[in-house]
Design an enzyme around this catalytic site. Structure first.
Site, PDB file in Angstrom:
ATOM      1  CE  LYS A 275       2.420  -2.553  -4.304  1.00 64.20           C
ATOM      2  NZ  LYS A 275       2.133  -2.171  -2.911  1.00 64.20           N
TER       3      LYS A 275
ATOM      4  CD  GLN B 232       0.751  -9.033  -2.442  1.00 62.94           C
ATOM      5  OE1 GLN B 232       1.411  -9.661  -3.245  1.00 62.94           O
ATOM      6  NE2 GLN B 232      -0.521  -8.752  -2.665  1.00 62.94           N
TER       7      GLN B 232
ATOM      8  N   GLY C 182      -4.535  -4.409  -3.669  1.00 63.30           N
ATOM      9  CA  GLY C 182      -5.531  -3.368  -3.932  1.00 63.30           C
ATOM     10  C   GLY C 182      -4.771  -2.132  -4.365  1.00 63.30           C
ATOM     11  CG  HIS C 183      -2.205  -2.150  -6.948  1.00 60.93           C
ATOM     12  ND1 HIS C 183      -1.384  -2.804  -7.832  1.00 60.93           N
ATOM     13  CD2 HIS C 183      -1.847  -2.604  -5.725  1.00 60.93           C
ATOM     14  CE1 HIS C 183      -0.581  -3.625  -7.159  1.00 60.93           C
ATOM     15  NE2 HIS C 183      -0.844  -3.526  -5.884  1.00 60.93           N
TER      16      HIS C 183
ATOM     17  CG  ASP D 298      -1.863  -1.198   1.226  1.00 63.94           C
ATOM     18  OD1 ASP D 298      -2.264  -1.662   0.138  1.00 63.94           O
ATOM     19  OD2 ASP D 298      -2.158  -1.709   2.332  1.00 63.94           O
TER      20      ASP D 298
HETATM   21  P1  GDP Z   1      -0.689   0.215  -3.581  1.00 66.10           P
HETATM   22  O1  GDP Z   1      -1.288  -1.038  -3.049  1.00 66.10           O
HETATM   23  O2  GDP Z   1       0.778   0.314  -3.335  1.00 66.10           O
HETATM   24  O3  GDP Z   1      -1.050   0.495  -5.020  1.00 66.10           O
HETATM   25  O4  GDP Z   1      -1.330   1.387  -2.726  1.00 66.10           O
HETATM   26  P2  GDP Z   1      -2.897   1.566  -2.363  1.00 66.10           P
HETATM   27  O5  GDP Z   1      -3.589   2.051  -3.583  1.00 66.10           O
HETATM   28  O6  GDP Z   1      -3.414   0.352  -1.686  1.00 66.10           O
HETATM   29  O7  GDP Z   1      -2.808   2.649  -1.229  1.00 66.10           O
HETATM   30  C1  GDP Z   1      -2.318   3.915  -1.464  1.00 66.10           C
HETATM   31  C2  GDP Z   1      -3.447   4.942  -1.169  1.00 66.10           C
HETATM   32  O8  GDP Z   1      -2.898   6.223  -1.088  1.00 66.10           O
HETATM   33  C3  GDP Z   1      -4.475   5.012  -2.299  1.00 66.10           C
HETATM   34  O9  GDP Z   1      -5.713   5.316  -1.743  1.00 66.10           O
HETATM   35  C4  GDP Z   1      -3.962   6.150  -3.168  1.00 66.10           C
HETATM   36  O10 GDP Z   1      -5.009   6.804  -3.877  1.00 66.10           O
HETATM   37  C5  GDP Z   1      -3.369   7.068  -2.134  1.00 66.10           C
HETATM   38  N1  GDP Z   1      -2.201   7.826  -2.572  1.00 66.10           N
HETATM   39  C6  GDP Z   1      -1.213   7.470  -3.434  1.00 66.10           C
HETATM   40  N2  GDP Z   1      -0.262   8.419  -3.483  1.00 66.10           N
HETATM   41  C7  GDP Z   1      -0.656   9.410  -2.636  1.00 66.10           C
HETATM   42  C8  GDP Z   1      -0.087  10.649  -2.226  1.00 66.10           C
HETATM   43  O11 GDP Z   1       0.992  11.032  -2.637  1.00 66.10           O
HETATM   44  N3  GDP Z   1      -0.795  11.377  -1.312  1.00 66.10           N
HETATM   45  C9  GDP Z   1      -1.992  10.973  -0.804  1.00 66.10           C
HETATM   46  N4  GDP Z   1      -2.602  11.751   0.079  1.00 66.10           N
HETATM   47  N5  GDP Z   1      -2.563   9.806  -1.171  1.00 66.10           N
HETATM   48  C10 GDP Z   1      -1.899   9.026  -2.064  1.00 66.10           C
HETATM   49  P1  IMO Z   2      -0.901  -4.235  -2.177  1.00 67.11           P
HETATM   50  O1  IMO Z   2      -0.456  -4.769  -3.506  1.00 67.11           O
HETATM   51  C1  IMO Z   2      -0.910  -4.679   2.161  1.00 67.11           C
HETATM   52  C2  IMO Z   2      -1.004  -8.755   3.745  1.00 67.11           C
HETATM   53  C3  IMO Z   2      -2.239  -9.217   4.480  1.00 67.11           C
HETATM   54  C4  IMO Z   2      -1.614 -10.162   5.494  1.00 67.11           C
HETATM   55  C5  IMO Z   2      -0.498 -10.814   4.696  1.00 67.11           C
HETATM   56  C6  IMO Z   2      -0.852 -12.187   4.127  1.00 67.11           C
HETATM   57  O2  IMO Z   2      -2.192  -3.522  -2.198  1.00 67.11           O
HETATM   58  O3  IMO Z   2       0.203  -3.459  -1.538  1.00 67.11           O
HETATM   59  P2  IMO Z   2      -2.390 -12.943   2.084  1.00 67.11           P
HETATM   60  O4  IMO Z   2      -3.854 -12.768   1.858  1.00 67.11           O
HETATM   61  O5  IMO Z   2      -1.535 -12.346   1.018  1.00 67.11           O
HETATM   62  O6  IMO Z   2      -2.014 -14.353   2.401  1.00 67.11           O
HETATM   63  O7  IMO Z   2      -2.099 -12.117   3.438  1.00 67.11           O
HETATM   64  O8  IMO Z   2      -0.195  -9.925   3.632  1.00 67.11           O
HETATM   65  N1  IMO Z   2      -1.226  -8.231   2.372  1.00 67.11           N
HETATM   66  C7  IMO Z   2      -1.150  -6.942   2.045  1.00 67.11           C
HETATM   67  N2  IMO Z   2      -0.949  -5.852   2.817  1.00 67.11           N
HETATM   68  N3  IMO Z   2      -1.018  -4.553   0.824  1.00 67.11           N
HETATM   69  C8  IMO Z   2      -1.193  -5.633   0.044  1.00 67.11           C
HETATM   70  O9  IMO Z   2      -1.172  -5.572  -1.308  1.00 67.11           O
HETATM   71  C9  IMO Z   2      -1.310  -6.896   0.654  1.00 67.11           C
HETATM   72  N4  IMO Z   2      -1.509  -8.158   0.189  1.00 67.11           N
HETATM   73  C10 IMO Z   2      -1.440  -8.967   1.262  1.00 67.11           C
HETATM   74  O10 IMO Z   2      -2.893  -8.140   5.099  1.00 67.11           O
HETATM   75  O11 IMO Z   2      -1.024  -9.446   6.535  1.00 67.11           O
HETATM   76 MG    MG Z   3      -2.849  -1.670  -1.784  1.00 59.69          MG
END
Ligand code: GDP
Ligand code: IMO
Ligand code: MG
Length: 438
Positions: free
Chosen positions: A25, A233, A49-50, A22
């Site tokens: 990416k 991840q 979850g991206h 998270d």
């Molecule tokens: P990922 O799993 O690495 O793709 O990241 P996620 O999408 O799960 O979580 C990142 C969250 O932060 C998302 O809700 C994005 O919309 C948000 N986000 C990404 N870059 C920024 C930033 O520079 N500032 C803020 N405030 N939010 C951001």
């Molecule tokens: P993105 O791509 C954050 C965590 C789960 C748990 C552990 C194992 O959005 O960054 P699993 O279901 O993979 O066997 O769970 O890994 N986890 C993540 N945490 N971002 C993710 O993906 C994750 N995918 C799995 O919360 O701790």
């Molecule tokens: Mg994510």
């Protein structure tokens, strides 16, 4: 200015998370695809979850690569990704309903391991049996599906294509898994006919989407087109290098971008490590620089950063930036440059700290140790920084950042001896700074 503007040569970039996932990416992959013609996922599954925000419109992706929002970009799911076909088609439908054309742009390797109903049941049963010691998985069946792959028992996408063969392979697998489910976990058995009825309709749908992913990526490069490898991840969730056993079941590190897609490591020209300006973690396991999200700075990071999981809607744990962890990440991924995201979340904080080292059993250590037990005993040593009150939201030029924000960024570069190539100042595609072309 675009990141690779100065380069009119093929430049394949691996984008991966340096912390516990998270990091942002998805946003960065979407932004970088301006200069690429293909995006490929190489590990994980729909546990990811991206989130992308484009002109205020939010799109959440799990399995589909974050290049899908740009019509001229081809998207690939490599052999290293575990695929739940039911979920895949739900995600495709959701995008198509929003007017995003997926057909003819999304390609899968026939070697992707399948996530089947019994993997999800096993994931749930194992977590319940672990009780307090649970990993906090996403309950998507990821771990059990990878176990089946490694045990050489699992089914792959290619196995969907021949109904008789599929029936035989499922019968064999159910004998084993139903024994575990019913005898060990006292759970109901999975019915073969139900499983077959669920799967068979997908065979005809998925067949035209299959492709030799490694070869297709090589052909993009031969045409002078760059490829982005999208990690899911993060490094500390990597099954070998993370806080084992509180990890996911795949290798999330950059090196797996080659093995998970079918190309060699010479295809990976630049490794962009995505790093949140602080640290978050979903699920259980040690987190040395953790703060309480109920009060003070932790609460600020959680609420201003909107730190709620996209997949499971769980509140993410929050803490300060952790340098020993990032040192390990930069080493294990061979990070060429970093992208620091969510800098704007630090705006207006009463204090800013980074953890620069740990005390472990009376000794000072600079490197994140391996394994959960040692990490759990690490006591952070902090360095304090001057804060800034100005808003950084949406700033697109490095020199326009408050001076104290630049001091913070440059201190991180110094500690890690790694350049910060990009800074993200908001969730939207356009809220991005290129600090250094790469
Ligand atoms: P990922 O799993 O690495 O793709 O990241 P996620 O999408 O799960 O979580 C990142 C969250 O932060 C998302 O809700 C994005 O919309 C948000 N986000 C990404 N870059 C920024 C930033 O520079 N500032 C803020 N405030 N939010 C951001
Ligand atoms: P993105 O791509 C954050 C965590 C789960 C748990 C552990 C194992 O959005 O960054 P699993 O279901 O993979 O066997 O769970 O890994 N986890 C993540 N945490 N971002 C993710 O993906 C994750 N995918 C799995 O919360 O701790
Ligand atoms: Mg994510």
């Amino acid at each position: 200015m675009t990141a690779t503007e100065s380069l009119n040569q093929v430049r394949n970039i691996v984008v991966m998370g340096t912390q516990w996932g998270d990091e942002g990416k998805g946003k960065i992959v979407d932004w970088l695809t301006e200069d690429a013609k293909a995006v490929v996922r190489f590990q994980g599954g729909h546990n990811a979850g991206h989130t992308l925000v484009i002109n205020g419109q939010t799109t959440a992706l799990n399995l589909i690569p974050s290049g899908i929002m740009r019509p001229d970009v081809q998207c690939y799911i490599g052999n290293g990704v575990v695929v739940d076909v039911g979920h895949l088609f739900k995600e495709i439908d959701k995008l198509e309903e929003k007017g995003v054309k997926v057909a003819g742009r999304l390609w899968l390797s026939p070697s992707c391991p399948l996530i089947l109903l019994y993997h999800i049941e096993l994931d749930l049963a194992r977590e319940a049996a672990r009780g307090e010691g649970k990993i906090g998985t996403t309950a998507k069946g990821i771990g059990p599906a990878y176990e089946d792959k490694v045990s050489r028992r699992g089914l792959r996408i290619a196995d969907l294509l021949n109904p008789e063969h599929l029936r035989a392979r499922l019968t064999e697998n159910l004998q084993y898994h139903n024994f575990v489910l019913t005898q060990f976990f006292q759970r109901p058995a999975i019915d073969l006919e139900t499983l077959l009825a669920q799967l068979l309709p997908y065979a005809a749908l998925i067949q035209p989407m299959l492709c030799d992913v490694g070869l297709a990526l090589a052909q993009h490069n031969q045409r002078g087109e760059s490829v982005l490898f999208e990690g899911a991840q993060g490094t500390m969730l990597d099954v070998d290098h993370g806080t084992y056993p509180f990890v996911t079941s795949s290798n999330c590190v950059a090196g797996n971008a080659a093995a998970g897609t079918g190309v060699g490591p010479q295809f990976l020209h630049y490794v962009l490590g995505i790093t949140k300006a602080y640290t978050t973690r979903v699920g259980s396991g040690p987190f040395p620089a953790e703060l309480s999200v109920q009060e003070g700075v932790g609460q600020h990071l959680s609420s201003i950063g909107r730190e709620i999981g996209t997949v499971t809607k769980r509140v993410r744990r929050c803490g300060w930036l952790d340098i020993p962890l990032l040192r390990r990440s930069t080493l294990v991924n061979g990070v060429s440059g970093l992208c620091l995201t969510k800098l704007d979340v630090l705006d207006g904080l009463p204090e800013i700290k980074i953890c620069t080292a740990y005390e472990l059993d009376g000794n000072r250590i600079d490197w994140f140790p391996s394994g959960a037990d040692d990490v759990a005993r690490c006591v952070p040593i902090y360095q304090t920084f001057a804060t800034w009150n100005e808003s950084t939201i949406g700033i697109t030029e490095y020199k326009k950042l408050p001076v104290n924000a630049r001091i913070y960024i440059e201190a991180i570069e110094q500690h890690l001896q790694t350049p910060i190539a990009m800074v993200s100042t908001g969730p939207d595609r356009c809220q991005t700074i290129v600090k250094k072309t790469f």
